[in-house]
Scaffold this motif. Structure first.
Motif, PDB file in Angstrom:
ATOM      1  N   GLN A  48     -37.442  85.465 112.251  1.00  0.00           N
ATOM      2  CA  GLN A  48     -38.591  86.374 112.126  1.00  0.00           C
ATOM      3  C   GLN A  48     -40.043  85.747 111.826  1.00  0.00           C
ATOM      4  OE1 GLN A  48     -38.625  89.499 113.042  1.00  0.00           O
ATOM      5  NE2 GLN A  48     -40.727  90.139 112.531  1.00  0.00           N
ATOM      6  N   ARG A  49     -40.941  86.062 112.701  1.00  0.00           N
ATOM      7  CA  ARG A  49     -42.082  85.479 112.773  1.00  0.00           C
ATOM      8  C   ARG A  49     -43.213  86.367 112.513  1.00  0.00           C
ATOM      9  NH1 ARG A  49     -39.168  82.154 112.278  1.00  0.00           N
ATOM     10  NH2 ARG A  49     -38.836  80.172 113.540  1.00  0.00           N
ATOM     11  N   ALA A  50     -43.303  87.529 112.792  1.00  0.00           N
ATOM     12  CA  ALA A  50     -44.516  88.398 112.593  1.00  0.00           C
ATOM     13  C   ALA A  50     -44.376  89.362 110.993  1.00  0.00           C
ATOM     14  CB  ALA A  50     -44.914  89.294 113.701  1.00  0.00           C
ATOM     15  N   PHE A  51     -45.283  89.277 110.457  1.00  0.00           N
ATOM     16  CA  PHE A  51     -45.198  90.014 109.080  1.00  0.00           C
ATOM     17  C   PHE A  51     -46.524  90.803 108.717  1.00  0.00           C
ATOM     18  CE2 PHE A  51     -42.307  86.601 108.855  1.00  0.00           C
ATOM     19  CZ  PHE A  51     -40.985  87.183 108.081  1.00  0.00           C
ATOM     20  N   GLY A  52     -46.264  92.037 108.259  1.00  0.00           N
ATOM     21  CA  GLY A  52     -47.636  92.881 108.157  1.00  0.00           C
ATOM     22  C   GLY A  52     -47.476  92.989 106.597  1.00  0.00           C
ATOM     23  N   GLU A  53     -49.084  93.502 106.054  1.00  0.00           N
ATOM     24  CA  GLU A  53     -49.173  93.645 104.730  1.00  0.00           C
ATOM     25  C   GLU A  53     -50.269  94.795 104.790  1.00  0.00           C
ATOM     26  OE1 GLU A  53     -47.821  93.080 101.934  1.00  0.00           O
ATOM     27  OE2 GLU A  53     -46.342  91.320 102.513  1.00  0.00           O
ATOM     28  N   ASN A  54     -50.037  95.637 103.752  1.00  0.00           N
ATOM     29  CA  ASN A  54     -51.091  96.780 103.809  1.00  0.00           C
ATOM     30  C   ASN A  54     -52.086  96.536 102.832  1.00  0.00           C
ATOM     31  OD1 ASN A  54     -49.574  97.355 101.671  1.00  0.00           O
ATOM     32  ND2 ASN A  54     -49.647  99.706 101.942  1.00  0.00           N
ATOM     33  N   GLN A  55     -52.123  95.409 102.012  1.00  0.00           N
ATOM     34  CA  GLN A  55     -53.289  95.005 101.193  1.00  0.00           C
ATOM     35  C   GLN A  55     -53.908  93.670 101.310  1.00  0.00           C
ATOM     36  OE1 GLN A  55     -52.166  95.716  97.052  1.00  0.00           O
ATOM     37  NE2 GLN A  55     -51.949  98.181  97.394  1.00  0.00           N
ATOM     38  N   VAL A  56     -55.187  93.595 101.390  1.00  0.00           N
ATOM     39  CA  VAL A  56     -55.887  92.366 101.738  1.00  0.00           C
ATOM     40  C   VAL A  56     -55.212  91.307 100.727  1.00  0.00           C
ATOM     41  CG1 VAL A  56     -58.010  91.043 101.990  1.00  0.00           C
ATOM     42  CG2 VAL A  56     -57.782  93.330 103.011  1.00  0.00           C
ATOM     43  N   GLN A  57     -55.353  91.747  99.555  1.00  0.00           N
ATOM     44  CA  GLN A  57     -54.997  90.937  98.279  1.00  0.00           C
ATOM     45  C   GLN A  57     -53.628  90.043  98.385  1.00  0.00           C
ATOM     46  OE1 GLN A  57     -57.093  89.461  96.282  1.00  0.00           O
ATOM     47  NE2 GLN A  57     -55.542  88.233  95.197  1.00  0.00           N
ATOM     48  N   GLN A  58     -52.685  91.097  98.624  1.00  0.00           N
ATOM     49  CA  GLN A  58     -51.339  90.536  98.886  1.00  0.00           C
ATOM     50  C   GLN A  58     -51.246  89.693 100.118  1.00  0.00           C
ATOM     51  OE1 GLN A  58     -48.057  93.375  99.013  1.00  0.00           O
ATOM     52  NE2 GLN A  58     -47.240  92.262  97.126  1.00  0.00           N
ATOM     53  N   LEU A  59     -51.980  89.932 101.067  1.00  0.00           N
ATOM     54  CA  LEU A  59     -51.969  89.452 102.358  1.00  0.00           C
ATOM     55  C   LEU A  59     -52.410  87.852 102.089  1.00  0.00           C
ATOM     56  CD1 LEU A  59     -51.465  89.429 105.615  1.00  0.00           C
ATOM     57  CD2 LEU A  59     -53.746  90.078 105.688  1.00  0.00           C
ATOM     58  N   LYS A  60     -53.555  87.635 101.285  1.00  0.00           N
ATOM     59  CA  LYS A  60     -53.749  86.504 100.982  1.00  0.00           C
ATOM     60  C   LYS A  60     -53.031  85.716 100.180  1.00  0.00           C
ATOM     61  CE  LYS A  60     -58.126  84.734  98.757  1.00  0.00           C
ATOM     62  NZ  LYS A  60     -59.642  85.172  98.489  1.00  0.00           N
ATOM     63  N   GLU A  61     -52.504  86.176  99.138  1.00  0.00           N
ATOM     64  CA  GLU A  61     -51.356  85.557  98.335  1.00  0.00           C
ATOM     65  C   GLU A  61     -50.186  84.958  99.033  1.00  0.00           C
ATOM     66  OE1 GLU A  61     -52.602  88.005  94.442  1.00  0.00           O
ATOM     67  OE2 GLU A  61     -50.656  88.165  95.159  1.00  0.00           O
ATOM     68  N   ARG A  62     -49.705  85.832  99.772  1.00  0.00           N
ATOM     69  CA  ARG A  62     -48.629  85.492 100.779  1.00  0.00           C
ATOM     70  C   ARG A  62     -48.839  84.381 101.560  1.00  0.00           C
ATOM     71  NH1 ARG A  62     -44.894  90.770 100.338  1.00  0.00           N
ATOM     72  NH2 ARG A  62     -44.279  90.342  98.077  1.00  0.00           N
ATOM     73  N   MET A  63     -50.158  84.807 102.542  1.00  0.00           N
ATOM     74  CA  MET A  63     -50.572  83.460 103.457  1.00  0.00           C
ATOM     75  C   MET A  63     -50.624  82.231 102.655  1.00  0.00           C
ATOM     76  SD  MET A  63     -53.068  85.572 105.844  1.00  0.00           S
ATOM     77  CE  MET A  63     -53.354  84.683 107.256  1.00  0.00           C
ATOM     78  N   ALA A  64     -51.149  82.344 101.533  1.00  0.00           N
ATOM     79  CA  ALA A  64     -51.344  81.036 100.834  1.00  0.00           C
ATOM     80  C   ALA A  64     -49.932  80.287 100.256  1.00  0.00           C
ATOM     81  CB  ALA A  64     -52.151  81.253  99.303  1.00  0.00           C
ATOM     82  N   THR A  65     -49.174  81.280  99.789  1.00  0.00           N
ATOM     83  CA  THR A  65     -47.829  80.732  99.387  1.00  0.00           C
ATOM     84  C   THR A  65     -47.057  80.150 100.511  1.00  0.00           C
ATOM     85  OG1 THR A  65     -47.769  82.494  97.823  1.00  0.00           O
ATOM     86  CG2 THR A  65     -45.626  81.363  98.270  1.00  0.00           C
ATOM     87  N   LEU A  66     -46.997  80.876 101.808  1.00  0.00           N
ATOM     88  CA  LEU A  66     -46.422  80.286 102.850  1.00  0.00           C
ATOM     89  C   LEU A  66     -47.082  79.746 104.082  1.00  0.00           C
ATOM     90  CD1 LEU A  66     -44.151  83.471 103.013  1.00  0.00           C
ATOM     91  CD2 LEU A  66     -43.578  81.309 102.174  1.00  0.00           C
ATOM     92  N   GLU A  67     -48.079  79.079 103.442  1.00  0.00           N
ATOM     93  CA  GLU A  67     -49.067  78.417 104.542  1.00  0.00           C
ATOM     94  C   GLU A  67     -48.358  77.436 105.425  1.00  0.00           C
ATOM     95  OE1 GLU A  67     -52.405  76.649 103.064  1.00  0.00           O
ATOM     96  OE2 GLU A  67     -51.443  75.434 101.696  1.00  0.00           O
ATOM     97  N   GLU A  68     -47.382  76.903 104.965  1.00  0.00           N
ATOM     98  CA  GLU A  68     -46.580  75.784 105.788  1.00  0.00           C
ATOM     99  C   GLU A  68     -46.030  76.349 106.941  1.00  0.00           C
ATOM    100  OE1 GLU A  68     -47.173  72.423 104.987  1.00  0.00           O
ATOM    101  OE2 GLU A  68     -48.328  73.035 103.628  1.00  0.00           O
ATOM    102  N   LEU A  69     -45.664  77.639 107.037  1.00  0.00           N
ATOM    103  CA  LEU A  69     -44.794  78.340 107.894  1.00  0.00           C
ATOM    104  C   LEU A  69     -45.717  78.861 109.022  1.00  0.00           C
ATOM    105  CD1 LEU A  69     -42.301  80.163 105.594  1.00  0.00           C
ATOM    106  CD2 LEU A  69     -42.084  77.716 106.377  1.00  0.00           C
TER     107      LEU A  69
END
Ligand SMILES: *Cc1c(COP(=O)(O)O)cnc(C)c1O
Length: 228
Positions: A55-76
């Motif tokens: 799976q490649r496309a992911f959606g989030e409904n809060q900017v803060q959570q989006l930001k944290e997850r993008m940072a955690t998984l930035e290598e992917l």
């Protein structure tokens, strides 16, 4: 919330993909549907596992959570999308994240503010116009009567927003007919907009994505059915 093992997530993903396949084939062999996995109810570890399953496309409904997850998984190499209500004070944060798609452009005021801030940052953003097809007081979005004209107006007056199509959340009802109607209304608007280059019709969540696809959706946003 729990961390789910890979075989469990594989079974969920297979089931969802199978259901999508069955629904899209009933429309046409050539009807392609994109699956966006919605991670808002789950742990970031499960997103990583779903990535390892393809799976490649992911959606989030809060900017803060989006930001944290993008940072955690930035290598992917993930495609991140914003699907929830965007508060004005979060616009700059979202722009800096460069999401692949912002699905929830739900008012003219938001579009104008977003355009202004994109311009200041010399940036652009792909967006969908959110339609409140059943005219529900609890939902944001443009009502179905104004949606077409508003799409044109935003296209003309907000050059930093690339409108790519429409998004709706199915009517909140036990009555399948009402849900279907809200999808049909949204799809009719999409069909008119296709002539102007719209390519995305985002409809369908865990409880109604097969129905949404049969009504013409080409992007489904599925959370709980994947991460249960
Ligand atoms: C939460 C959410 C979804 C996914 O919902 P599920 O019912 O868990 O599949 C889809 N779209 C939006 C806008 C959401 O907020």
């Amino acid at each position: 919330m729990a961390i789910l093992d890979k075989e469990h997530l594989r079974a969920n993903l297979d089931k969802v993909i199978w259901n999508i396949e069955e629904a899209r084939i009933s429309v046409s062999e050539h009807h392609i549907v994109q699956l966006v996995a919605v991670g808002k109810y789950t742990e970031v570890e499960n997103i990583e596992t779903l990535y390892s399953l393809g799976q490649r496309a992911f959606g989030e409904n809060q900017v803060q959570q989006l930001k944290e997850r993008m940072a955690t998984l930035e290598e992917l190499p993930l495609q991140w999308q914003m699907i929830g209500t965007l508060q004005k004070n979060k616009i700059n944060h979202l722009i800096d994240l460069h999401p692949t798609l912002m699905q929830s452009l739900d008012s003219l005021a938001l579009a104008q503010e977003l355009n202004k801030k994109l311009e200041a940052k010399e940036s652009k953003m792909d967006c969908l116009l959110q339609i409140n097809a059943a005219n529900e007081a609890t939902k944001s979005g443009f009502n179905s009567q104004e949606a077409y004209d508003m799409y044109q107006q935003i296209k003309e007056s907000c050059p930093h927003i690339n409108l790519k199509g429409v998004m709706t959340i199915g009517a909140h009802s036990e009555d399948t007919k009402l849900i279907q109607q809200s999808f049909e209304t949204t799809h009719a608007i999409y069909e008119k907009l296709q002539k102007e280059g719209a390519t995305l019709c985002s409809m369908g969540m865990s409880n109604d994505y097969p129905l949404a696809i049969k009504c013409g959706s080409n992007l489904v946003r599925v959370g709980s059915a994947l991460f249960k």
